[in-house]
Structures are given as structure tokens and as C-alpha cells.
Design a protein around this motif. Structure first.
Motif: not given
Length: 366
Positions: A307-310, A315-318, A333-336, A342-347
Motif C-alpha cells: 500500500t502506498d500511503l502517500r 499535501g498533508i505529511g511527508h 521508494g523509501s522516501v516520498q 525541491v528535486a532539482r535542488l536535491t539533484g
């Protein structure tokens, strides 16, 4: 290929430079799922290298066990501020938790509501990046704030930016007494309101959790015996509009709450970070058992396998997937997933510290 177990920081750097594929960093084997690539173990980097009880600081290598650190601190009447949680109960592991693993996952327990997270207790650290370069950041004393952002980047990076080799920590004095205030029968909405009210008082609450299966809401106070006794009485009176509160002395339920021990089992397990006021909204979307910590800011949640709770929490939680079959980790994947910006910055950050992708190993199916 056999696991790489360097005996020093220099050997670890050489192992990274010599690698031809991805590397999966391994500490005590208590937290991360099995991953592809060669295992780079920090088990050979152990030992407390500096401990100054008078300055409330300690420096230790990343492979040092948390039990060794805990014993050294207890002998001096001191403790870690962030109360790291032990993943073995809920993940069914038998390894030994290490300092590097705690820092890499930002492992923070119930005391986060008062003392901050693991990253807030890190004064400085050393690590090897994806190019095999040895980098250091921060210092060994509390007044040193240089490089704070880089320290925080590494804390919680889950081994994706580099292999942590040494960590300097700030500490707290130990406590003489602990008391737990407990109210029974509160709904999740009532419990969240009660915990918010308690955390807003001047009585220095160091833990606020709700156990729906037990039907109990808990608040923790720590300090000298006289102070704890006085504050417990005053806090119970202040929360009179939020239920009837009993007081018990001693450690109480907090080790069990810290490690979510009651959620050990076969179902998938998620940790969801959320604004406390929205915790009831998250709970309504959950299909299984749950536990609230951090005054409602942390939700431990079970779900049927796969089950993918995400999908139910936009927009509620991480949400972070902790316990699942390896193929589920690989699929979800382990993380949302991050927002595009944000993905561009993280990359960009990952490309800076790990341009060859050495530390981007993914979970694999069994």
C-alpha cells in the motif's frame, strides 16, 4: 564481491575512489533495506576519540555502537539530547545500532519536542564524498557554528551524499527523576489538543505521545525529583479541561514509544511527519494501527503490504517507508517523491557531492 570493510578513514576514501559501481553504505545493519551494489561497511571505524564531560561534548567514529556511547555517557551522568530510536524491534533486525547510522537517518526520539532533532545536536562531522575526498565541517565546541548548513545536509541524507566517518556531539546532563502523566480514553482529536496545550505550558514537557491501541495519552517530565513532582502536579491541574491525568514515576512507556515496539509485525510500516494539528486528518486516512509521537508531529502507521500511503496524504505529511518487502521498497521508494523545484535542488546537491553516483544504490527485490 566481499564487503569492503576499511579500517581507517583513509582506507575508506581509497575504497570509494577505487569503486567501479554503486556502493551501499552499511553501519550496524539495523535500519536500511538491502541494496544493490557493493557493501561499504563502516564497522572498522570505531571508538570514542574525544570526550570532555565538562564541556558536554563528545567525538566518536561513525562505526561506534550506540551502546558504547550510552555507557560512557551514563558513567558521567550525561545523555544524548536527541534520544535516538532503535529500529531493531520494528524491522526485525539483530545488528548493532551505530552513531553513523543514527546521524545518517536523523534518528530522533520523543525528546525532539523539547531538545530538537539529531541534527540539532551535531557540532561537526567528517565524511568521504562520492569522489573519495575527505571533508570536514563544523567543530567540536558548542560556540562553533561554522559550516552548520553542511552538517545539517549530511544529517538525514541516508548515505546519499557520502560516508560519514566521525561525528562531534553536544550532550545534556542526566536526569534524576522522570514522571509520566497519562489520560485514558481520549480520541485522537482530544489527544492532539491536550498535547498541544501541555507543550504550550512552562512546565518543560519532554515527551507527548498518544497510543490509541492502549487508549492512553502520555506526557513526560524530567529533572530533579522536587522539580518533577511540582511540575507534574501543576501540569495535571492546568490540563483539567483535557481529561483526568494520573501520574506515575519512573521511565514508564517511553522506550516502547520511542521504538514503536508495539507495531512490530508483518504489515508495511511508515513514518509520517506532519503538522500536529493535521494529525487527526492523517489518522482518518490510515488503514491500520498507528502511534502518535512528538505531540502529533510524528505518525507511525501500518498498512497492508504494497500500500502506498502517500497517495492518500497529498499535501498533508511527508511519509517514509520503513518496513516492507524489498520489491515494495524498490517499487515505491523509501522516501516520498519531492516537488519538482525541491528535486532539482536535491539533484544539484547530490551531483556536487557524488558526481559519479557512487552512493545511489537502490533497494533490490529478494
Amino acid at each position: 564481491m566481499a564487503d569492503l570493510v576499511p579500517a581507517s578513514e583513509l582506507e575508506l576514501a581509497e575504497a570509494v575512489r577505487s569503486a567501479r559501481g554503486s556502493l551501499a553504505i552499511r553501519g550496524g545493519g539495523t535500519r536500511a533495506p538491502q541494496a544493490e551494489g557493493d557493501v561499504l561497511s563502516i564497522a572498522g571505524l570505531t571508538g570514542i576519540t574525544l570526550y570532555e564531560p565538562g564541556a558536554l561534548t563528545m567525538t566518536a567514529r561513525a562505526g561506534t555502537s550506540m551502546s558504547e556511547i550510552g555507557e560512557a555517557l551514563a558513567a558521567e551522568g550525561q545523555r544524548l539530547a536527541f534520544e535516538p530510536w532503535d529500529a531493531r524491534a520494528v524491522l526485525g533486525r539483530s545488528g548493532t545500532p551505530t552513531l553513523g547510522g543514527c546521524v545518517a537517518t536523523n534518528a530522533s526520539g520523543p525528546r525532539r519536542v523539547s531538545a530538537g532533532a539529531c541534527r540539532d545536536a551535531i557540532l561537526g562531522l567528517r565524511f568521504v564524498d562520492g569522489s573519495g575526498e575527505i571533508l570536514k565541517n563544523g567543530g567540536r565546541v558548542m560556540k562553533n557554528v561554522t559550516g552548520l548548513d553542511l552538517v545539517r545536509l549530511m544529517c538525514g541524507s541516508r548515505g546519499t551524499l557520502g560516508a560519514i566517518t566521525e561525528v562531534s556531539l553536544k550532550l545534556l546532563p542526566g536526569v534524576a527523576a522522570t514522571a509520566t502523566l497519562t489520560a485514558e480514553g481520549l480520541s485522537v482529536e482530544q489527544a492532539v489538543r491536550a498535547m498541544a496545550a501541555a507543550l504550550g505550558t512552562p512546565f518543560e514537557v519532554t515527551g507527548a505521545a498518544h497510543e490509541p491501541q492502549a487508549g492512553a495519552t502520555h506526557l513526560r517530565l524530567e529533572g530533579s525529583e522536587a522539580s518533577v513532582s511540582y511540575r507534574a502536579e501543576r501540569l495535571a491541574a492546568a490540563l483539567g479541561d483535557h481529561g483526568a491525568w494520573s501520574v506515575a514515576q519512573g521511565e514508564g512507556p517511553w522506550p516502547r514509544i520511542r521504538d514503536a515496539a508495539d507495531l512490530a509485525g508483518e504489515a508495511d510500516l511508515w513514518r509520517i511527519s506532519v503538522r500536529p494539528s493535521r494529525a487527526p486528518e492523517v489518522v482518518r486516512a490510515l488503514p491500520g494501527r498507528y502511534l502518535l509521537d512528538w505531540g502529533g508531529g510524528l505518525v507511525w502507521a501500518e498498512a497492508p503490504p504494497g500500500t502506498d500511503l502517500r497517495a492518500d496524504l497529498p499535501g498533508i505529511g511527508h511519509a517514509t517507508l520503513l518496513r516492507a518487502a524489498p520489491e515494495t521498497h524498490a517499487r515505491l521508494g523509501s522516501v516520498q517523491p519531492e516537488a519538482e523545484a525541491v528535486a532539482r535542488l536535491t539533484g544539484g546537491i547530490r551531483d556536487t557531492f557524488d558526481p559519479s553516483g557512487r552512493f545511489r544504490a537502490r533497494p533490490v527485490a529478494a
